[in-house]
Design an enzyme around this catalytic site. Structure first.
Site, PDB file in Angstrom:
ATOM      1  N   GLY A  45       0.830  -1.198   0.000  1.00  0.00           N
ATOM      2  CA  GLY A  45       0.000   0.000   0.000  1.00  0.00           C
ATOM      3  C   GLY A  45       0.863   1.245   0.000  1.00  0.00           C
ATOM      4  O   GLY A  45       2.003   1.225   0.473  1.00  0.00           O
ATOM      5  N   GLN A  50       2.879   9.919   1.423  1.00  0.00           N
ATOM      6  CA  GLN A  50       4.186   9.239   1.429  1.00  0.00           C
ATOM      7  C   GLN A  50       5.041   9.599   0.221  1.00  0.00           C
ATOM      8  O   GLN A  50       6.231   9.275   0.194  1.00  0.00           O
ATOM      9  CB  GLN A  50       4.005   7.715   1.490  1.00  0.00           C
ATOM     10  CG  GLN A  50       3.368   7.234   2.787  1.00  0.00           C
ATOM     11  CD  GLN A  50       3.238   5.723   2.804  1.00  0.00           C
ATOM     12  OE1 GLN A  50       2.282   5.174   2.288  1.00  0.00           O
ATOM     13  NE2 GLN A  50       4.219   5.041   3.379  1.00  0.00           N
ATOM     14  N   CYS A  98       6.050  -0.214   7.273  1.00  0.00           N
ATOM     15  CA  CYS A  98       5.619   0.952   6.509  1.00  0.00           C
ATOM     16  C   CYS A  98       6.796   1.461   5.700  1.00  0.00           C
ATOM     17  O   CYS A  98       7.909   1.553   6.215  1.00  0.00           O
ATOM     18  CB  CYS A  98       5.129   2.040   7.473  1.00  0.00           C
ATOM     19  SG  CYS A  98       4.604   3.548   6.657  1.00  0.00           S
ATOM     20  N   LEU A  99       6.555   1.795   4.429  1.00  0.00           N
ATOM     21  CA  LEU A  99       7.643   2.274   3.578  1.00  0.00           C
ATOM     22  C   LEU A  99       8.230   3.584   4.101  1.00  0.00           C
ATOM     23  O   LEU A  99       9.375   3.901   3.816  1.00  0.00           O
ATOM     24  CB  LEU A  99       7.152   2.447   2.135  1.00  0.00           C
ATOM     25  CG  LEU A  99       6.703   1.159   1.431  1.00  0.00           C
ATOM     26  CD1 LEU A  99       6.160   1.462   0.045  1.00  0.00           C
ATOM     27  CD2 LEU A  99       7.833   0.138   1.363  1.00  0.00           C
ATOM     28  N   HIS A 140      -4.369   0.959   7.747  1.00  0.00           N
ATOM     29  CA  HIS A 140      -2.996   1.471   7.776  1.00  0.00           C
ATOM     30  C   HIS A 140      -2.838   2.628   6.775  1.00  0.00           C
ATOM     31  O   HIS A 140      -2.332   3.696   7.125  1.00  0.00           O
ATOM     32  CB  HIS A 140      -2.012   0.336   7.450  1.00  0.00           C
ATOM     33  CG  HIS A 140      -0.583   0.780   7.370  1.00  0.00           C
ATOM     34  ND1 HIS A 140       0.393   0.296   8.209  1.00  0.00           N
ATOM     35  CD2 HIS A 140       0.047   1.666   6.541  1.00  0.00           C
ATOM     36  CE1 HIS A 140       1.552   0.886   7.908  1.00  0.00           C
ATOM     37  NE2 HIS A 140       1.360   1.714   6.892  1.00  0.00           N
ATOM     38  N   GLU A 141      -3.307   2.399   5.542  1.00  0.00           N
ATOM     39  CA  GLU A 141      -3.120   3.414   4.496  1.00  0.00           C
ATOM     40  C   GLU A 141      -3.985   4.651   4.728  1.00  0.00           C
ATOM     41  O   GLU A 141      -3.525   5.777   4.558  1.00  0.00           O
ATOM     42  CB  GLU A 141      -3.408   2.830   3.108  1.00  0.00           C
ATOM     43  CG  GLU A 141      -2.483   1.691   2.694  1.00  0.00           C
ATOM     44  CD  GLU A 141      -1.007   2.032   2.837  1.00  0.00           C
ATOM     45  OE1 GLU A 141      -0.625   3.193   2.643  1.00  0.00           O
ATOM     46  OE2 GLU A 141      -0.236   1.113   3.160  1.00  0.00           O
ATOM     47  N   HIS A 144      -2.752   7.191   7.110  1.00  0.00           N
ATOM     48  CA  HIS A 144      -1.783   8.160   6.564  1.00  0.00           C
ATOM     49  C   HIS A 144      -2.490   9.443   6.115  1.00  0.00           C
ATOM     50  O   HIS A 144      -1.915  10.527   6.178  1.00  0.00           O
ATOM     51  CB  HIS A 144      -1.057   7.565   5.347  1.00  0.00           C
ATOM     52  CG  HIS A 144       0.108   6.675   5.695  1.00  0.00           C
ATOM     53  ND1 HIS A 144       1.208   7.109   6.392  1.00  0.00           N
ATOM     54  CD2 HIS A 144       0.359   5.378   5.410  1.00  0.00           C
ATOM     55  CE1 HIS A 144       2.078   6.111   6.531  1.00  0.00           C
ATOM     56  NE2 HIS A 144       1.578   5.047   5.949  1.00  0.00           N
TER      57      HIS A 144
HETATM   58 ZN   LIG Z   1       2.532   3.204   5.914  1.00  0.00          ZN
END
Ligand SMILES: [Zn+2]
Length: 184
Positions: A45, A50, A98-99, A140-141, A144
């Site tokens: 995701g 991000q 998480c990236l 999670h996404e 953000h």
């Molecule tokens: Zn993340």
């Protein structure tokens, strides 16, 4: 085009992202770039903050899990203006990464079922109840988009344990296999 991923400490990750309208410039291209960036970094995701954009756009791919879960074959979707209306179901603990937080993996408890509203890339509205792994990835996404990260859900003790890694990111010294935009 592969875009650099903004890491912990970047103010855009703490902003509440804005809904967009159908005239948002080059949305198709943006979604394409987000998919390319996410897949290149081995993520499932990616949320627009991000990559530095405070707008409510998310891409999710569950295709990499399709060996184990055939129902996820070719699952590649973009979510525009998503909003979670309700979180419910059983609380499940699962490890997340998480990236934007390279090298950190922590167990996070989340409800197993969500009621969510969003638009697809053609601005067609969807109103769905989603369960299981997708419900977790969505939470999670979509977090953000409200300026939240998964580490906000862990205990103060665990947060203390990862403090060194977070400080490394704040110094701009995190490492990963993909291109990042650190604050220094
Ligand atoms: Zn993340």
């Amino acid at each position: 085009m592969i875009l650099p991923i903004y890491t912990y400490g970047q103010p855009v990750l703490r902003k509440v992202a804005e809904d967009i309208t159908p005239d948002y410039p080059e949305l198709k291209k943006l979604i394409e770039n987000m998919f390319e960036t996410m897949v290149h970094a081995d993520g499932v995701g990616l949320a627009a903050p991000q990559i530095g954009l405070p707008i409510r756009v998310v891409t999710i791919t569950l295709d990499p899990l399709s060996d184990e879960f055939p129902e996820f074959k070719d699952f590649n979707r973009a979510y525009i203006n998503p909003h979670i209306l309700e979180v419910g179901g059983e609380e499940v603990a699962m490890e997340e990464g998480c990236l934007s937080l390279p090298g950190i993996h922590e167990t996070v408890k989340r409800g197993n079922r969500i009621h969510v509203k969003y638009m697809d890339e053609n601005f067609v509205e969807h109103d769905e109840v989603v369960e299981g792994y997708l419900a977790r990835v969505m939470q999670h996404e979509f977090d953000h988009l409200d300026g939240k990260m998964f580490i906000d859900h862990i205990s103060p003790l665990r947060k203390q344990m990862i403090k060194g890694k977070l400080n490394t990111m704040l110094k701009g010294k995190a490492r990963s296999s993909y291109k990042m935009k650190q604050i220094k």
